[in-house]
Scaffold this active site. Structure first.
Site, PDB file in Angstrom:
ATOM      1  N   GLN A  86       0.846  -1.195   0.000  1.00 39.88           N
ATOM      2  CA  GLN A  86       0.000   0.000   0.000  1.00 39.88           C
ATOM      3  C   GLN A  86       0.879   1.242   0.000  1.00 39.88           C
ATOM      4  O   GLN A  86       0.379   2.354  -0.072  1.00 39.88           O
ATOM      5  CB  GLN A  86      -0.886   0.008   1.240  1.00 39.88           C
ATOM      6  CG  GLN A  86      -1.816  -1.180   1.328  1.00 39.88           C
ATOM      7  CD  GLN A  86      -2.499  -1.254   2.686  1.00 39.88           C
ATOM      8  OE1 GLN A  86      -3.452  -0.526   2.950  1.00 39.88           O
ATOM      9  NE2 GLN A  86      -1.998  -2.102   3.553  1.00 39.88           N
ATOM     10  N   HIS A 104      -1.411   1.740  -4.235  1.00 38.22           N
ATOM     11  CA  HIS A 104      -1.835   3.135  -4.062  1.00 38.22           C
ATOM     12  C   HIS A 104      -0.935   4.131  -4.791  1.00 38.22           C
ATOM     13  O   HIS A 104      -0.923   5.307  -4.452  1.00 38.22           O
ATOM     14  CB  HIS A 104      -1.900   3.471  -2.561  1.00 38.22           C
ATOM     15  CG  HIS A 104      -2.954   2.683  -1.841  1.00 38.22           C
ATOM     16  ND1 HIS A 104      -2.941   2.467  -0.490  1.00 38.22           N
ATOM     17  CD2 HIS A 104      -4.064   2.060  -2.309  1.00 38.22           C
ATOM     18  CE1 HIS A 104      -3.997   1.731  -0.154  1.00 38.22           C
ATOM     19  NE2 HIS A 104      -4.682   1.475  -1.238  1.00 38.22           N
TER      20      HIS A 104
HETATM   21  P1  NAD Z   1      -1.615   2.890   8.909  1.00 41.50           P
HETATM   22  O1  NAD Z   1      -0.877   4.129   9.297  1.00 41.50           O
HETATM   23  O2  NAD Z   1      -3.076   2.873   8.937  1.00 41.50           O
HETATM   24  O3  NAD Z   1      -1.130   1.684   9.862  1.00 41.50           O
HETATM   25  C1  NAD Z   1       0.230   1.497  10.147  1.00 41.50           C
HETATM   26  C2  NAD Z   1       0.380   0.173  10.880  1.00 41.50           C
HETATM   27  O4  NAD Z   1       1.774  -0.055  11.039  1.00 41.50           O
HETATM   28  C3  NAD Z   1      -0.260   0.151  12.283  1.00 41.50           C
HETATM   29  O5  NAD Z   1      -0.987  -1.044  12.451  1.00 41.50           O
HETATM   30  C4  NAD Z   1       0.971   0.209  13.207  1.00 41.50           C
HETATM   31  O6  NAD Z   1       0.769  -0.502  14.422  1.00 41.50           O
HETATM   32  C5  NAD Z   1       2.000  -0.489  12.352  1.00 41.50           C
HETATM   33  N1  NAD Z   1       3.392  -0.153  12.703  1.00 41.50           N
HETATM   34  C6  NAD Z   1       3.893   0.983  13.248  1.00 41.50           C
HETATM   35  N2  NAD Z   1       5.228   0.879  13.396  1.00 41.50           N
HETATM   36  C7  NAD Z   1       5.575  -0.341  12.911  1.00 41.50           C
HETATM   37  C8  NAD Z   1       6.812  -1.036  12.778  1.00 41.50           C
HETATM   38  N3  NAD Z   1       7.966  -0.478  13.157  1.00 41.50           N
HETATM   39  N4  NAD Z   1       6.796  -2.290  12.235  1.00 41.50           N
HETATM   40  C9  NAD Z   1       5.635  -2.864  11.824  1.00 41.50           C
HETATM   41  N5  NAD Z   1       4.432  -2.253  11.946  1.00 41.50           N
HETATM   42  C10 NAD Z   1       4.408  -1.006  12.477  1.00 41.50           C
HETATM   43  O7  NAD Z   1      -1.043   2.481   7.485  1.00 41.50           O
HETATM   44  P2  NAD Z   1      -1.687   1.598   6.341  1.00 41.50           P
HETATM   45  O8  NAD Z   1      -2.488   0.496   6.928  1.00 41.50           O
HETATM   46  O9  NAD Z   1      -0.579   1.303   5.418  1.00 41.50           O
HETATM   47  O10 NAD Z   1      -2.743   2.574   5.625  1.00 41.50           O
HETATM   48  C11 NAD Z   1      -2.543   3.938   5.402  1.00 41.50           C
HETATM   49  C12 NAD Z   1      -2.435   4.386   3.955  1.00 41.50           C
HETATM   50  O11 NAD Z   1      -1.448   5.422   3.861  1.00 41.50           O
HETATM   51  C13 NAD Z   1      -1.934   3.348   3.015  1.00 41.50           C
HETATM   52  O12 NAD Z   1      -2.376   3.621   1.745  1.00 41.50           O
HETATM   53  C14 NAD Z   1      -0.430   3.570   3.113  1.00 41.50           C
HETATM   54  O13 NAD Z   1       0.312   3.017   2.102  1.00 41.50           O
HETATM   55  C15 NAD Z   1      -0.335   5.061   3.060  1.00 41.50           C
HETATM   56  N6  NAD Z   1       0.971   5.491   3.627  1.00 41.50           N
HETATM   57  C16 NAD Z   1       2.128   5.134   2.984  1.00 41.50           C
HETATM   58  C17 NAD Z   1       3.368   5.463   3.507  1.00 41.50           C
HETATM   59  C18 NAD Z   1       4.597   5.014   2.781  1.00 41.50           C
HETATM   60  O14 NAD Z   1       4.591   4.935   1.552  1.00 41.50           O
HETATM   61  N7  NAD Z   1       5.684   4.679   3.484  1.00 41.50           N
HETATM   62  C19 NAD Z   1       3.432   6.179   4.709  1.00 41.50           C
HETATM   63  C20 NAD Z   1       2.226   6.563   5.341  1.00 41.50           C
HETATM   64  C21 NAD Z   1       0.999   6.182   4.790  1.00 41.50           C
END
Ligand code: NAD
Length: 228
Positions: A86, A104
């Site tokens: 995602q 996404h």
């Molecule tokens: P979310 O923010 O809803 O959930 C993040 C999850 O990661 C939580 O369950 C949390 O407990 C867990 N988490 C936190 N630290 C962690 C770690 N060190 N190791 C493993 N797990 C950990 O994110 P989502 O479910 O991906 O949904 C949000 C949307 O926003 C998606 O489309 C996502 O791809 C996007 N997004 C992307 C990025 C990126 O590209 N890096 C960053 C932020 C949001």
């Protein structure tokens, strides 16, 4: 070769310094989704939206893959591995994973505001008002905003149907249709979840309640052991 399908979310990139969306220090604490991540927001205030994604792109280009991303590459020694992410960062690719499907969108790409199929590579470049796609339309981030269709959901569902093993890492399972993908995985295929928080999932799943930096290695070691 047996197939391992992996669904990742923002959590796998957290230890690379990229903020998740829903944790207490997450992005939604600073921005409202309606202001930066919908097509309506882009029509209302395109500069704010472009600047938001320019900042995300800068953040990603400073980041390096972490142990969680790197461990997944080891699985390719024994399995046909498909990552469905995602995330809009490219840390799985940087780590060396061969098959990554982005649900996404991707920060390193832009597309025409008029033609969704006219996609251009921009790498770490910013997008500004007045930057044009080859068809003369304004460039927009190649991101699936909330409320928009998710074109890659169908190939992703097919991959899940074919999974012998399924691993979910670092996603709150709040964002649909991505969160529904687990229901395409055959009931007989073992599943794992790596997340430091309890994530509600309505099927039998092996839980590794740890950060990706340590938890992914445990699942990968177990899978490599089974593959012997
Ligand atoms: P979310 O923010 O809803 O959930 C993040 C999850 O990661 C939580 O369950 C949390 O407990 C867990 N988490 C936190 N630290 C962690 C770690 N060190 N190791 C493993 N797990 C950990 O994110 P989502 O479910 O991906 O949904 C949000 C949307 O926003 C998606 O489309 C996502 O791809 C996007 N997004 C992307 C990025 C990126 O590209 N890096 C960053 C932020 C949001």
């Amino acid at each position: 070769m047996k197939k391992v399908v992996i669904l990742t979310g923002a959590g796998i990139s957290a230890e690379s310094g990229i903020k998740t969306f829903r944790d207490s220090d997450g992005l939604w604490e600073e921005y409202r989704v309606e202001d930066v991540a919908t097509y309506d927001a882009y029509l209302r205030n395109p500069k704010l939206v472009l600047d938001f994604y320019n900042a995300r792109r800068r953040e990603v280009f400073k980041a390096k893959p972490n142990e969680g991303h790197r461990q997944l590459v080891r699985l390719e020694e024994k399995y046909d591995v498909q990552i469905i992410t995602q995330n809009i960062d490219n840390l799985h690719e940087q780590a060396g994973s061969s098959h990554v499907l982005h649900l996404h969108g991707e920060l390193t790409k832009a597309r025409s505001d008029r033609d969704d199929n006219l996609i251009v590579e921009i790498g770490d470049k910013e997008i500004h008002l007045g930057d044009k796609a080859p068809d003369g339309a304004q460039l927009r981030p190649h991101i699936v905003w909330f409320g928009e269709a998710v074109p890659n959901i169908e190939p992703a569902a097919k991959m899940c149907e074919d999974a012998d093993y399924f691993v979910v890492i670092g996603t709150s399972m709040n964002v649909y249709p991505a969160a529904g993908l687990i229901h395409y995985v055959p009931r007989t295929s073992p599943c794992w979840l790596v997340d430091p928080k309890a994530v509600p999932i309505s099927r039998a799943i092996n839980i590794v309640q740890e950060k990706a930096g340590t938890g992914v290695k445990k699942v990968v070691d177990e899978l490599l052991q089974m593959g012997k």
